[in-house]
Design a protein around this motif. Sequence first.
Motif, PDB file in Angstrom:
ATOM      1  N   UNK A 231       0.831  -1.161  -0.069  1.00  0.00           N
ATOM      2  CA  UNK A 231      -0.041  -0.024  -0.012  1.00  0.00           C
ATOM      3  C   UNK A 231       0.670   1.244   0.038  1.00  0.00           C
ATOM      4  N   UNK A 232       1.928   1.082   0.829  1.00  0.00           N
ATOM      5  CA  UNK A 232       2.798   2.388   0.903  1.00  0.00           C
ATOM      6  C   UNK A 232       3.333   2.536  -0.322  1.00  0.00           C
ATOM      7  N   UNK A 233       3.787   1.582  -1.014  1.00  0.00           N
ATOM      8  CA  UNK A 233       4.849   1.554  -2.161  1.00  0.00           C
ATOM      9  C   UNK A 233       3.973   2.073  -3.136  1.00  0.00           C
ATOM     10  N   UNK A 234       2.687   1.925  -3.455  1.00  0.00           N
ATOM     11  CA  UNK A 234       1.693   2.183  -4.425  1.00  0.00           C
ATOM     12  C   UNK A 234       1.650   3.970  -4.068  1.00  0.00           C
ATOM     13  N   UNK A 235       1.355   4.154  -2.884  1.00  0.00           N
ATOM     14  CA  UNK A 235       1.151   5.531  -2.532  1.00  0.00           C
ATOM     15  C   UNK A 235       2.238   6.447  -2.847  1.00  0.00           C
ATOM     16  N   UNK A 236       3.381   5.904  -2.651  1.00  0.00           N
ATOM     17  CA  UNK A 236       4.530   6.558  -2.894  1.00  0.00           C
ATOM     18  C   UNK A 236       4.839   7.067  -4.292  1.00  0.00           C
ATOM     19  N   UNK A 237       4.703   5.966  -5.134  1.00  0.00           N
ATOM     20  CA  UNK A 237       4.452   6.156  -6.670  1.00  0.00           C
ATOM     21  C   UNK A 237       3.597   7.178  -6.965  1.00  0.00           C
ATOM     22  N   UNK A 238       2.428   6.957  -6.591  1.00  0.00           N
ATOM     23  CA  UNK A 238       1.335   8.187  -6.900  1.00  0.00           C
ATOM     24  C   UNK A 238       1.857   9.528  -6.692  1.00  0.00           C
ATOM     25  N   UNK A 239       2.270   9.626  -5.204  1.00  0.00           N
ATOM     26  CA  UNK A 239       2.613  10.828  -4.481  1.00  0.00           C
ATOM     27  C   UNK A 239       3.859  11.502  -5.639  1.00  0.00           C
ATOM     28  N   UNK A 240       4.746  10.697  -5.693  1.00  0.00           N
ATOM     29  CA  UNK A 240       5.649  11.290  -6.732  1.00  0.00           C
ATOM     30  C   UNK A 240       5.449  11.687  -8.022  1.00  0.00           C
ATOM     31  N   UNK A 241       4.365  11.027  -8.521  1.00  0.00           N
ATOM     32  CA  UNK A 241       3.626  11.427  -9.899  1.00  0.00           C
ATOM     33  C   UNK A 241       3.103  12.831  -9.769  1.00  0.00           C
TER      34      UNK A 241
END
Length: 456
Positions: A231-241
């Motif tokens: 969950x944190x990984x997907x959230x991190x990618x979305x936050x970076x984009x």
Amino acid sequence: MPSSRTGRPPVQRAVRARRPAAPRPPRDNPVRRLHGRVQRAWDRPLTAYYVILGGSLLITVLGLVMVYSASQIKALQLSLPGSYFFRKQFLAATIGGVLMFAAARMPVKLHRALAYPILAGSVFLMILVQVPGIGVAINGNQNWISLGGSFQIQPSEFGKLALVLWGADLIARKEDKRLLTQWKHMLVPLVPVTFMLLGLIMLGGDMGTAIILTAILFGLLWLAGAPTRLFVGVLSVAAFIGLVLIKTSPNRMARFQCIGATEPGTGGSTCWQAVHGIYALASGGVFGSGLGASVEKWGQLPEPHNDFIFAVTGEELGLAGTLSVLALFAALGYAGIRVAGRTEDPFVRYAAGGVTTWITAQAVINIGAVLGLLPIAGVPLPLFSYGGSALLPTMFAIGLLIAFARDEPGARAALSLRQPRFGRKRGVGGPVSDRSPRRWNTMRRRASAARTSGER
């Protein structure tokens, strides 16, 4: 031993033991009694059904009233009739009501069958938006398709409904096959398809709708039981984009700088709308200035009937009106959570959770922007703001929640007992004079008649 006058030995009196004092009955706490009544009322099988139906209709009707009040000056400034925007919104609400009723009567299997056609249609329309001569740009965002005349459609709004239905059907099928324990089955193809939708939306520059789709994705992953690191990984990618998209756009950076702003600046400043929204809320007081008496809608507040209709509501209906709107959205969200938590059908759980996440996140983002707590994302208030493209899929999603609430085991049994309130109970054969006398078919009478003779 001394004798008594009668010559008999005296009778020794037994020492009576003191009885413990009876405990005093506890005092009747009115707060506890009220909490118990609310809890019992909430545990009834049809409560979620009535809350979703009544809450959504109240929000829609109040939104129509506020759209009419907030859009009159805007329509007159555009040399249009004062009721122009209200008539279009009323037409959209009528069509949306038909869609909501149809969705509420559809079986769950039909909802699942519609997932892929709605997704394919939404992707096709979002591609057409980028075709020159077909797509229409409004306020710098090319996310519209003209239907002729003054009617336009925004396909990205239907992408929210498509992601909810398709994502719920996908995760439910994988749960039936016990594939969700593997991270690749949890992410693929849900995350790639969502990123495809986000890419098509961001081609038109609609950051607000992209945020809502991201919230729906996270809601589905959370309901599916995604591990924390995933969950944190997907959230991190979305936050970076999202950070890259914000940094590369001066307009989006300016919107972030307006959080908590107190000075409107010049008329072309980005903070002009945010600060005048605060002015509208501050001038409303407790009970507002009255319907139609808003001052900010006279050219000071841009988009008073759309993104900032909550500010006009606060100015005309005051704190009481805004708290009522917040209470309706809170009740609608809580009822959606109850439907998702009590069902045994995986598709119903994911779809109800996705719809609840969608409506709740969009309401929080819109209201947070009006209050100056979040950047202005350009998303309407669900069921309340002006815009038929947003209203139609939202009312269809409300119909989904109503259908799911009706399909609960307790609600299904309670609804099966319902009959017309007035009328004669039909007899089985025989002349009319031999039939049972007229009864008022209320649920209480039927429940008492169904009890056996040994019950009390």
